[in-house]
Design a protein around this motif. Structure first.
Motif, PDB file in Angstrom:
ATOM      1  N   PRO A  57       0.830  -1.210   0.000  1.00  0.00           N
ATOM      2  CA  PRO A  57       0.000   0.000   0.000  1.00  0.00           C
ATOM      3  C   PRO A  57       0.864   1.259   0.000  1.00  0.00           C
ATOM      4  CG  PRO A  57      -0.544  -1.464   1.862  1.00  0.00           C
ATOM      5  CD  PRO A  57       0.676  -2.015   1.220  1.00  0.00           C
ATOM      6  N   GLY A  58       0.415   2.280  -0.707  1.00  0.00           N
ATOM      7  CA  GLY A  58       1.094   3.584  -0.674  1.00  0.00           C
ATOM      8  C   GLY A  58       2.215   3.736  -1.691  1.00  0.00           C
ATOM      9  N   ILE A  59       2.532   2.687  -2.433  1.00  0.00           N
ATOM     10  CA  ILE A  59       3.590   2.806  -3.466  1.00  0.00           C
ATOM     11  C   ILE A  59       2.927   2.581  -4.832  1.00  0.00           C
ATOM     12  CG2 ILE A  59       5.749   1.833  -4.347  1.00  0.00           C
ATOM     13  CD1 ILE A  59       6.529   1.184  -1.533  1.00  0.00           C
ATOM     14  N   PRO A  60       3.095   3.527  -5.783  1.00  0.00           N
ATOM     15  CA  PRO A  60       2.425   3.387  -7.083  1.00  0.00           C
ATOM     16  C   PRO A  60       2.689   2.007  -7.709  1.00  0.00           C
ATOM     17  CG  PRO A  60       3.625   5.465  -6.955  1.00  0.00           C
ATOM     18  CD  PRO A  60       3.967   4.697  -5.711  1.00  0.00           C
ATOM     19  N   LEU A  61       1.612   1.418  -8.242  1.00  0.00           N
ATOM     20  CA  LEU A  61       1.738   0.061  -8.801  1.00  0.00           C
ATOM     21  C   LEU A  61       2.761  -0.007  -9.920  1.00  0.00           C
ATOM     22  CD1 LEU A  61      -1.676  -1.785  -9.044  1.00  0.00           C
ATOM     23  CD2 LEU A  61       0.229  -2.089  -7.466  1.00  0.00           C
ATOM     24  N   GLU A  62       2.871   1.089 -10.692  1.00  0.00           N
ATOM     25  CA  GLU A  62       3.806   1.085 -11.804  1.00  0.00           C
ATOM     26  C   GLU A  62       5.238   0.910 -11.290  1.00  0.00           C
ATOM     27  OE1 GLU A  62       2.917   0.471 -14.798  1.00  0.00           O
ATOM     28  OE2 GLU A  62       5.074   0.465 -15.219  1.00  0.00           O
ATOM     29  N   ARG A  63       5.521   1.552 -10.119  1.00  0.00           N
ATOM     30  CA  ARG A  63       6.867   1.415  -9.545  1.00  0.00           C
ATOM     31  C   ARG A  63       7.076  -0.015  -9.035  1.00  0.00           C
ATOM     32  NH1 ARG A  63       8.715   5.083  -4.663  1.00  0.00           N
ATOM     33  NH2 ARG A  63       7.666   6.636  -5.910  1.00  0.00           N
ATOM     34  N   GLN A  64       6.051  -0.581  -8.377  1.00  0.00           N
ATOM     35  CA  GLN A  64       6.163  -1.959  -7.874  1.00  0.00           C
ATOM     36  C   GLN A  64       6.374  -2.929  -9.039  1.00  0.00           C
ATOM     37  OE1 GLN A  64       3.409  -3.209  -4.755  1.00  0.00           O
ATOM     38  NE2 GLN A  64       2.729  -1.095  -4.513  1.00  0.00           N
ATOM     39  N   ARG A  65       5.690  -2.635 -10.144  1.00  0.00           N
ATOM     40  CA  ARG A  65       5.823  -3.472 -11.347  1.00  0.00           C
ATOM     41  C   ARG A  65       7.254  -3.433 -11.877  1.00  0.00           C
ATOM     42  NH1 ARG A  65       3.008  -5.744 -15.598  1.00  0.00           N
ATOM     43  NH2 ARG A  65       4.268  -5.194 -17.378  1.00  0.00           N
ATOM     44  N   ARG A  66       7.817  -2.216 -11.891  1.00  0.00           N
ATOM     45  CA  ARG A  66       9.198  -2.055 -12.368  1.00  0.00           C
ATOM     46  C   ARG A  66      10.160  -2.837 -11.490  1.00  0.00           C
ATOM     47  NH1 ARG A  66       8.647   3.428 -12.764  1.00  0.00           N
ATOM     48  NH2 ARG A  66      10.065   3.820 -11.025  1.00  0.00           N
ATOM     49  N   TRP A  67       9.973  -2.749 -10.152  1.00  0.00           N
ATOM     50  CA  TRP A  67      10.834  -3.477  -9.213  1.00  0.00           C
ATOM     51  C   TRP A  67      10.759  -4.978  -9.494  1.00  0.00           C
ATOM     52  CZ3 TRP A  67       8.833  -0.908  -4.042  1.00  0.00           C
ATOM     53  CH2 TRP A  67       9.398   0.373  -3.911  1.00  0.00           C
ATOM     54  N   PHE A  68       9.508  -5.468  -9.639  1.00  0.00           N
ATOM     55  CA  PHE A  68       9.342  -6.912  -9.806  1.00  0.00           C
ATOM     56  C   PHE A  68       9.903  -7.376 -11.148  1.00  0.00           C
ATOM     57  CE2 PHE A  68       6.785 -10.784 -10.772  1.00  0.00           C
ATOM     58  CZ  PHE A  68       7.396 -11.591  -9.828  1.00  0.00           C
ATOM     59  N   GLN A  69       9.633  -6.576 -12.192  1.00  0.00           N
ATOM     60  CA  GLN A  69      10.146  -6.931 -13.528  1.00  0.00           C
ATOM     61  C   GLN A  69      11.685  -7.017 -13.499  1.00  0.00           C
ATOM     62  OE1 GLN A  69       8.128  -6.607 -17.008  1.00  0.00           O
ATOM     63  NE2 GLN A  69       9.725  -8.151 -17.198  1.00  0.00           N
ATOM     64  N   GLY A  70      12.320  -6.035 -12.839  1.00  0.00           N
ATOM     65  CA  GLY A  70      13.786  -6.004 -12.746  1.00  0.00           C
ATOM     66  C   GLY A  70      14.313  -7.229 -12.020  1.00  0.00           C
ATOM     67  N   THR A  71      13.672  -7.563 -10.893  1.00  0.00           N
ATOM     68  CA  THR A  71      14.124  -8.721 -10.107  1.00  0.00           C
ATOM     69  C   THR A  71      13.920 -10.010 -10.901  1.00  0.00           C
ATOM     70  OG1 THR A  71      13.435  -7.546  -8.119  1.00  0.00           O
ATOM     71  CG2 THR A  71      13.866  -9.885  -7.867  1.00  0.00           C
ATOM     72  N   PHE A  72      12.746 -10.109 -11.536  1.00  0.00           N
ATOM     73  CA  PHE A  72      12.437 -11.326 -12.293  1.00  0.00           C
ATOM     74  C   PHE A  72      13.436 -11.519 -13.440  1.00  0.00           C
ATOM     75  CE2 PHE A  72      10.244 -14.141 -15.169  1.00  0.00           C
ATOM     76  CZ  PHE A  72       9.593 -15.024 -14.325  1.00  0.00           C
ATOM     77  N   ASP A  73      13.671 -10.441 -14.197  1.00  0.00           N
ATOM     78  CA  ASP A  73      14.580 -10.550 -15.352  1.00  0.00           C
ATOM     79  C   ASP A  73      15.999 -10.901 -14.897  1.00  0.00           C
ATOM     80  OD1 ASP A  73      12.479  -9.936 -16.945  1.00  0.00           O
ATOM     81  OD2 ASP A  73      13.070  -7.869 -17.337  1.00  0.00           O
ATOM     82  N   HIS A  74      16.424 -10.286 -13.764  1.00  0.00           N
ATOM     83  CA  HIS A  74      17.769 -10.548 -13.234  1.00  0.00           C
ATOM     84  C   HIS A  74      17.915 -12.031 -12.861  1.00  0.00           C
ATOM     85  CE1 HIS A  74      21.459  -9.910 -10.981  1.00  0.00           C
ATOM     86  NE2 HIS A  74      20.922 -10.568  -9.975  1.00  0.00           N
ATOM     87  N   LEU A  75      16.923 -12.544 -12.128  1.00  0.00           N
ATOM     88  CA  LEU A  75      17.027 -13.942 -11.680  1.00  0.00           C
ATOM     89  C   LEU A  75      16.790 -14.917 -12.825  1.00  0.00           C
ATOM     90  CD1 LEU A  75      15.389 -13.652  -8.143  1.00  0.00           C
ATOM     91  CD2 LEU A  75      17.796 -14.025  -8.667  1.00  0.00           C
ATOM     92  N   LEU A  76      15.962 -14.509 -13.807  1.00  0.00           N
ATOM     93  CA  LEU A  76      15.733 -15.385 -14.965  1.00  0.00           C
ATOM     94  C   LEU A  76      17.037 -15.583 -15.742  1.00  0.00           C
ATOM     95  CD1 LEU A  76      13.623 -16.938 -16.640  1.00  0.00           C
ATOM     96  CD2 LEU A  76      13.297 -14.857 -17.990  1.00  0.00           C
ATOM     97  N   ALA A  77      17.811 -14.502 -15.865  1.00  0.00           N
ATOM     98  CA  ALA A  77      19.096 -14.606 -16.581  1.00  0.00           C
ATOM     99  C   ALA A  77      20.021 -15.586 -15.858  1.00  0.00           C
ATOM    100  CB  ALA A  77      19.740 -13.229 -16.691  1.00  0.00           C
TER     101      ALA A  77
END
Ligand code: FAD
Length: 202
Positions: A57-77
């Motif tokens: 709560p309180g953090i824009p979803l677009e920012r949370q999406r960016r965080w998750f996308q970055g983490t996912f892509d990093h670990l996927l590599a």
């Protein structure tokens, strides 16, 4: 040239990752981790390590999406690299089941993980106390292997690790140029200790 002295407090997944990033990307920095506990004695060692976010709560979803996308892509590599096994990062297929149908049935991260779908009636029959479920192919990062792998990378990049309980973040400023606080749940008492020091100074 004099190196920029960086101290990272904490050796969980956040502290180790931060220290490795700085040590590998910024060779003009000398990086030291100070921590009360190291692997295998951190919270990060006991986590299931499944990559599945909750809405904060309180953090824009677009920012949370960016965080998750970055983490996912990093670990996927890492998953797709020859280091996957040593690093303890792997694909994980699972169900997320709910006792009541959630208000949002498609979370913001649905198109970042692979194969997100609503579970079929046949699958749901296995969970008679639940009304709704989602099948997901995501990643799993096992702390017990991931942390030692990061330790190796940190040592290779010239980083150091020292066992020490920090009681005063401000004291570190006398000997370091940059302080990064990654003390996890310990941060609460660390901040409270420092707050009372500030009050005592007044
Ligand atoms: C049972 C369980 C299952 C979990 N499963 C998942 C999951 O599936 N997916 C997921 O994303 N998350 C999961 N989590 C949450 C996840 O474990 C944490 O979010 C994550 O490990 C936090 O990492 P951290 O580096 O911030 O903290 P930690 O791993 O707690 O590390 C904190 C570090 O700071 C040090 N420290 C603290 N205070 C001081 C001090 N004063 N001086 C010096 N050092 C200090 C500690 O010694 C330690 O080295 C789970 C947690 C638990 C308990």
């Amino acid at each position: 040239m004099k190196k920029v002295k960086v101290v990272v407090v904490g050796a969980g997944v956040v502290g180790m990752s931060t220290a490795v990033c700085i040590a590998e990307a910024l060779p003009f920095c000398s990086v030291t981790i100070l921590a009360e506990n190291f692997s295998p004695d951190t919270t990060s060692d006991v986590a299931a390590g499944i990559l599945l976010p909750w809405e904060i709560p309180g953090i824009p979803l677009e920012r949370q999406r960016r965080w998750f996308q970055g983490t996912f892509d990093h670990l996927l590599a890492i998953t797709d690299s020859p280091q996957a096994s040593e690093a303890g990062v792997l694909q994980s297929l699972g169900y997320q089941i709910f006792k009541e149908v959630p208000i949002k049935t498609k979370p913001y991260w649905a198109d970042i993980v692979f194969g997100f779908r609503t579970m079929t009636d046949r699958e749901m029959k296995r969970f008679p106390n639940h009304k709704f479920g989602q099948a997901i192919l995501t990643l799993k990062c096992e702390g017990l292997r991931y942390l030692p792998w990061l330790e190796k990378r940190l040592t290779k990049a010239g980083g150091q690790m020292k066992r020490e309980k920090v009681t005063d973040l401000q004291q570190l400023a006398y000997t370091h140029d940059v302080i990064v606080n990654c003390s996890g749940l310990g941060s609460r008492s660390l901040v409270e200790m420092n707050r009372s020091t500030l009050y005592a100074d007044k």
